[in-house]
Write an enzyme that holds these catalytic residues in place. Sequence first.
Site, short mmCIF file in Angstrom:
data_model
loop_
_atom_site.label_atom_id
_atom_site.label_comp_id
_atom_site.label_asym_id
_atom_site.label_seq_id
_atom_site.Cartn_x
_atom_site.Cartn_y
_atom_site.Cartn_z
N CYS A 11 -23.18 -1.80 -17.80
CA CYS A 11 -23.58 -3.19 -18.08
C CYS A 11 -24.09 -3.79 -16.78
O CYS A 11 -24.52 -3.06 -15.87
CB CYS A 11 -22.42 -3.97 -18.69
SG CYS A 11 -20.98 -4.15 -17.60
N ASN A 14 -20.19 -4.59 -14.44
CA ASN A 14 -19.10 -3.61 -14.52
C ASN A 14 -17.72 -4.28 -14.42
O ASN A 14 -16.76 -3.67 -13.92
CB ASN A 14 -19.26 -2.50 -13.47
CG ASN A 14 -18.36 -1.27 -13.66
OD1 ASN A 14 -17.99 -0.60 -12.72
ND2 ASN A 14 -17.99 -0.97 -14.89
N CYS A 16 -16.91 -6.70 -17.27
CA CYS A 16 -16.59 -7.18 -18.62
C CYS A 16 -16.84 -6.11 -19.67
O CYS A 16 -15.91 -5.49 -20.18
CB CYS A 16 -17.40 -8.44 -18.97
SG CYS A 16 -17.06 -9.84 -17.88
N ARG A 17 -18.11 -5.89 -20.02
CA ARG A 17 -18.42 -5.03 -21.18
C ARG A 17 -18.20 -3.54 -20.93
O ARG A 17 -17.59 -2.85 -21.75
CB ARG A 17 -19.86 -5.27 -21.65
CG ARG A 17 -20.06 -6.65 -22.26
CD ARG A 17 -21.52 -6.98 -22.40
NE ARG A 17 -22.13 -7.17 -21.08
CZ ARG A 17 -23.42 -7.36 -20.86
NH1 ARG A 17 -24.25 -7.37 -21.90
NH2 ARG A 17 -23.88 -7.53 -19.65
N SER A 18 -18.73 -3.02 -19.81
CA SER A 18 -18.64 -1.56 -19.63
C SER A 18 -17.21 -1.08 -19.35
O SER A 18 -16.86 0.01 -19.83
CB SER A 18 -19.64 -1.04 -18.59
OG SER A 18 -19.43 -1.59 -17.32
N ASP A 126 -23.42 -10.48 -23.74
CA ASP A 126 -22.72 -10.72 -22.47
C ASP A 126 -21.70 -11.85 -22.66
O ASP A 126 -22.09 -12.99 -22.93
CB ASP A 126 -23.77 -11.10 -21.42
CG ASP A 126 -23.17 -11.26 -20.04
OD1 ASP A 126 -21.93 -11.26 -19.92
OD2 ASP A 126 -23.95 -11.38 -19.08
P1 4NP Z 1 -20.73 -7.58 -17.58
O1 4NP Z 1 -20.65 -9.16 -17.46
O2 4NP Z 1 -22.16 -7.18 -17.27
O3 4NP Z 1 -20.37 -7.33 -19.00
O4 4NP Z 1 -19.74 -7.01 -16.58
C1 4NP Z 1 -21.15 -9.87 -16.37
C2 4NP Z 1 -20.44 -9.88 -15.19
C3 4NP Z 1 -20.93 -10.60 -14.11
C4 4NP Z 1 -22.11 -11.30 -14.21
C5 4NP Z 1 -22.83 -11.26 -15.39
C6 4NP Z 1 -22.34 -10.55 -16.47
N1 4NP Z 1 -22.57 -12.05 -13.11
O5 4NP Z 1 -23.62 -12.71 -13.26
O6 4NP Z 1 -21.96 -12.03 -12.05
#
Ligand code: 4NP
Length: 157
Positions: A11, A14, A16-18, A126
Amino acid sequence: MAKKPAVLFVCLGNICRSPLAEAAFRRAVAKLDLDVEIDSAGTGRWHVGEPPDGRAQAIARRHGVEIGPYRARQVTREDFHRFTHIVALDHVNLAVLEGMRPPDAAVHLSLLLDHVEGRRGQAVADPYYGGDEGFAMTWADVTSGAEALARRLATRE
Ligand code: 4NP
């Protein structure tokens, strides 16, 4: 004998989703007694070295999985040779991976929900800027994707 499957979930951050996809897939693979190497990474580097977001840890824990020890890392070029499957959580990250892919890498790139019947081409949204209900939806989506992918790997072996 075919190469042992190795699956990397990707993602943006790294955190939240992954990591949730990794956790759901570890459980799905264990249930089917498959031998698979598993990891997750982000295309971005803002959160490298950090544990998963507290909301992601909470939803995983609610489903009996502990992801607190996971640490974020960024995707590398070597990942395209180390993994047989790189699975993106959304289209932006899939496009980044397609751009990074070395021409001689045999890796199979896909979206996680491509593996779920009726959800081909869909992204796992997201949840970072939303509330807890977004994380519940993320958990449901990554569980569907992880279980479907594990079944596919099981039937190909
Ligand atoms: P992820 O979520 O891609 O599912 O881990 C996010 C984590 C951090 C950010 C965006 C999405 N960020 O903008 O820092």
